[in-house]
Design a protein around this motif. Structure first.
Motif, PDB file in Angstrom:
ATOM      1  N   VAL A   1       5.514  -4.197  -4.113  1.00  0.00           N
ATOM      2  CA  VAL A   1       5.005  -4.304  -2.746  1.00  0.00           C
ATOM      3  C   VAL A   1       6.172  -4.530  -1.788  1.00  0.00           C
ATOM      4  CG1 VAL A   1       3.494  -5.577  -1.170  1.00  0.00           C
ATOM      5  CG2 VAL A   1       2.817  -5.293  -3.568  1.00  0.00           C
ATOM      6  N   ILE A   2       6.139  -3.835  -0.667  1.00  0.00           N
ATOM      7  CA  ILE A   2       7.098  -4.141   0.403  1.00  0.00           C
ATOM      8  C   ILE A   2       6.312  -4.500   1.668  1.00  0.00           C
ATOM      9  CG2 ILE A   2       8.872  -2.587  -0.517  1.00  0.00           C
ATOM     10  CD1 ILE A   2       8.166  -0.714   1.845  1.00  0.00           C
ATOM     11  N   GLY A   3       6.912  -5.315   2.511  1.00  0.00           N
ATOM     12  CA  GLY A   3       6.269  -5.697   3.761  1.00  0.00           C
ATOM     13  C   GLY A   3       7.081  -5.194   4.937  1.00  0.00           C
ATOM     14  N   PHE A   4       6.418  -4.456   5.849  1.00  0.00           N
ATOM     15  CA  PHE A   4       7.114  -3.980   7.054  1.00  0.00           C
ATOM     16  C   PHE A   4       7.139  -5.100   8.085  1.00  0.00           C
ATOM     17  CE2 PHE A   4       5.659   0.065   5.202  1.00  0.00           C
ATOM     18  CZ  PHE A   4       6.882   0.735   5.166  1.00  0.00           C
ATOM     19  N   HIS A   5       8.243  -5.209   8.777  1.00  0.00           N
ATOM     20  CA  HIS A   5       8.394  -6.261   9.795  1.00  0.00           C
ATOM     21  C   HIS A   5       7.747  -5.849  11.114  1.00  0.00           C
ATOM     22  CE1 HIS A   5      12.165  -7.663   7.448  1.00  0.00           C
ATOM     23  NE2 HIS A   5      11.070  -8.263   7.017  1.00  0.00           N
TER      24      HIS A   5
END
Lengths: 341, 341, 341, 341
Positions: A34-38
């Motif tokens: 999982v990646i989180g966009f800022h």
């Protein structure tokens, strides 16, 4: 699977609980990345993100705000960025994107979904005005905060023999006003769905004093407006960005009621305390379930959908339906309660 | 119309909110008379009551407990009192009776309804185990109180490097444990619906320590029991009235886990704080709506029914259905969450 | 003994706790009679009162407001009523009067005491600005309410990347701002004791953003004012009764800071929620002790005195001293904390 | 300057606030370096530590527990480690050590101080039993948690017509029981300072029922014991480490009172919720001031001292005095309140 998650729009208790739930379900149970966009869509458009592993979401379940940051992006800006977004999704090898946001965010989600991106939306609004879900997380917390304030104001209103006009959030819908007003036993509830008649409102409050009561509590949504011609009213207009400005309805109402009733009246504007801080248990559970089911939807390839609560079940509804129409307070149904004007 | 109202069974946040709502709707809107029987069915059988006007319910919306008092009556006692009850209802000229209570109360309500008395029930249980309504009031408050306690215990468990076994209410169903556990991010949730295997539970908690974590929180329903043969267990038995006694599951679990894990483990039994005090805003709104709709049902002559929440609507369901079966936690559905044993 | 009690001035959490304590100590322990005057000094002047027995104070310990009502009486009105008051005290056979109130009330108490009436005062102010006592009840509750709001606003400010200007109570002193600001970790605290320089404040907040932080919280007392010439400022003036009006300092500060910093800034005015509702445990204990000791003072004939907290002891101080001077925040001592301007 | 800080002993709300305050004052204002030892004295003995800069203490002010961890070290173990400690202090170039802890920790601090190490202690105990300071942080939070629980239990006790025996923390002193009992209006308060006579307690509670009341709340400190010969009592003994075990006084009292009164009685043991979680505003302010003043003391070379609250001032007292004697409840002074047995 590789999943991107982002939070967009105003603050809302439960955002971190969704992020945590997405990561737990995806990473711990499915072995996903999982990646989180800022800062919402901005992060997707500018490819600004960070990896989210289990440690990254440690201890955030009960925390207000969003660890990913948020921002508002103008629709036209996003429309012009579809190809960019598509490119970043491809470069990052993302199999799914889970945007968490309100009406504007979900409209943007639909735009990107129509353009072929693999989207599963999670609805978010403290106003509870999204029609395809029974409730959205954040609403219960907002109502709780407003109710606790009303509980406190009641004893003060009584001691000072006053009318208190309490302004709660709700630009277009009166759900927070209705629920907090019911929960705290307000004597009048004024919502945006039905322009109020200042004469009727004065009469309603006046009757209470005539019956020997020493105080009254009026709850009013920030978006409420008087019936045309009912009283002079500064409608607030729009700010430099073209956003609607608040009219300061509680302030105007309190001046008007004070003159008409001959009783001291005071406005209280609850403001941003309603949308920050730790979520209630109810909102944490709902947010956690939304996150869990969004990951499941992604794994089942059910894109272009949004999680929703129906009764006690979490279901998926098309993004297209989700943003069709606002869920408004059915004023007629509540009219008999005699306190919604 | 002349309406009698009573509260029966254990304490539950929201009882006073229902009473107030019944009086407000009946007296203020319909011009009815309302009387309140003291101490549940006992008041009906002994014709012990008082008039409830608007002043009588002033200021009780947010107050815990019940201004009418409550008590438990044995089923056989009530069965023998049907004719008595019928006589008092006739003498008092009652057109409707609104009993507010849990499973036992609703069974009694059905008995009297079958005997021809004009009954509209209002369900009440903090356990949330009544199958024909999405939620009962009191549950949200119980979950909130348990969640706040868990939030506090987490930091303590972490500082002391301990396993905390927290026992919450729920004799037959694990709803409070499930929701509070999800809301607070518990590391294991043990419910009565599925006897636990002490070996599996030890392994689950042990894995956490093996992964470098310094503490664990286990939430367990008071009615949870080990799988047969899984560990020695004092089942509690029954008290002198034949009621099931609690087994003290948290205490027994903590001794067992301490030995098996070689980590300090401590039981915390939340107990009656979960069922007393001011209701949450959610419970106040639900209780208020139940009271309002019970009066409407009476005016429409829809007797033998009970109010229920379905989605966002209040509906009426036959008392006969209401008490058919317990609503249990669908353990299989939650199994994948990996924390319900 | 026959004791009269009254509450005067603005609402303050703990008033009911004092009343209850006076009645418990006087009636239950000493066998005294207690009467309560309605609406402060007005009740004494108009001989409007009721008997207070143990039942009358049942359940009020944790309740906000005052069961006796309150009002503000103009000093000249009271001065003209001394003989009237003396007459009522004689007619009612009162041996002692216990007025509970703030600075104005205690000045009036001193006036009546100097005129020979048997007075024991109990100080009350959420502002904590009475110099002869370490703390007054109500202050802890006000600080707690403000701190909880600040806790919630922090996550919102962070998510929205904003400056939040939070206005708390405190017309002449900054105790609430100082304590709530310290408790919540505010980034600047602005108090009435020292007119602020808008340039310095801008620099302080600006440094934070320059260091990469995304938000700031400024706590400001309602009575704070800019240093002369520092910025344009609407001082509020006086209302039709000659009372000082609030300047709306948070609103003016947020406009000014937004322009100077180029960052979104929003005012939040907490208002009356700070002075209503249930008292904290601390305030309940302090209020209870004050009531107890006021009765003891009356029995010892120590009139013209006021209860006060010194360390952990309750002592009596002359009313004359009590209202000599405001207790202000020693700004110099706190200056090094770098957040009080 | 180079400062080491550590937290030792049981959890206590406010520990993180002290740590944060030490770092803020030392690093931001004085330009010092701060390191934090892990798990109390253990960290000093084993030279296990990490650097604490401003970022390391970001967001911890309101968080329960301690970011440094804690543990209990046996006195003899520490005594044997003085030379080791001295060596590590020299190696690390520390100019001051700030241990935050309770009676045991402060005794250890004195030992090291007598051996020449540069120590400034910060007292910590939720029990409030350290004689040389008016209050310790953590106490207000414990009282608040206990009071909120008592508020909730009152309505339940009333509805069920029961005696509730509520056990709160306090091994040797009854401060929590006394303050929470006063704040919640308990009907009897039982403290360790004076062994209770079960006959007297039964009579006190019995009188209440005889006067027509339907319930009673008894608050009892965990360390309370019956007067010798008053009733059979399992004293708990000591655990395998030689620590005193709790006797389970509430459980034993409820069985005894139930039999003697013929009324249902139920024990509630509040347990660890009293010592975990976010501190009250009061405790955050006190903890922050203690941390600030500990750094100042270090800079002034005032070693062998401990911070203390006297009235509204923070002062320094010799460690030698600090641990001389427990601060106990002056039972005689409170006896007249008629509820402390």
């Amino acid at each position: 699977m590789r999943i991107g998650v982002l939070t967009s729009g105003g603050d809302c208790p439960g955002l971190n609980a969704v992020i945590r739930s997405v990561v737990h379900r995806a990473v711990a149970d499915h072995g996903d990345e999982v990646i989180g966009f800022h800062d919402g869509w901005k992060g997707l458009l500018e490819c600004d993100y960070r990896a989210l592993d289990l440690d990254a979401v440690n201890g955030i379940l009960a925390r207000g705000g969003t660890i990913l940051g948020s921002s508002r992006v103008r629709p036209e800006h996003l429309r012009g960025g579809v190809e960019q977004a598509r490119g970043h999704v491809a470069d990052l090898g993302l199999d799914a994107i889970i945007p968490i946001g309100g009406e504007g965010t979900l409209k943007a989600a639909r735009l990107l979904s129509d353009a072929g991106l693999p989207i599963v939306g999670v609805p978010k609004t403290i106003d509870n005005d999204i029609s395809s879900t029974d409730v959205t997380f954040g609403f219960d917390t907002a109502v709780m905060v407003a109710t606790e304030a009303l509980d406190r104001l009641k004893t003060t209103a009584e001691s000072h023999q006053r009318v208190m006009i309490v302004e709660v959030m709700g630009r277009h819908t009166g759900w927070i006003a209705l629920h907090a007003g019911m929960a705290a036993g307000a004597h009048a509830i004024v919502v945006p769905e039905r322009p109020f008649d200042i004469g009727e409102l004065t009469e309603l409050v006046g009757k209470r004093f005539a019956a020997g009561k020493r105080f009254a509590i009026v709850v009013v949504s920030e978006g409420a407006k008087p019936r045309e011609g009912s009283m002079e009213f500064d409608t607030g207009g729009t700010d430099v960005y073209g956003h609607e400005r608040f009219a300061g309805v509680a302030r105007q109402l309190s001046i008007e009621l004070e003159q008409r009733l001959g009783k001291e009246a005071r406005p209280v504007i609850l403001g941003h305390v309603q949308r920050g801080g730790t979520p209630t248990a109810y909102d944490r559970v709902l947010a956690t379930r939304f996150g869990w089911h969004a990951v499941e939807a992604a794994h089942q390839g059910r894109f272009g959908m949004m999680t929703a609560l129906r009764g006690t079940d979490i279901v998926l509804v098309p993004l297209a339906e989700a943003v069709d129409s606002l869920k408004t307070v059915p004023v007629d149904r509540y009219l008999e309660a005699e306190c919604v004007l």
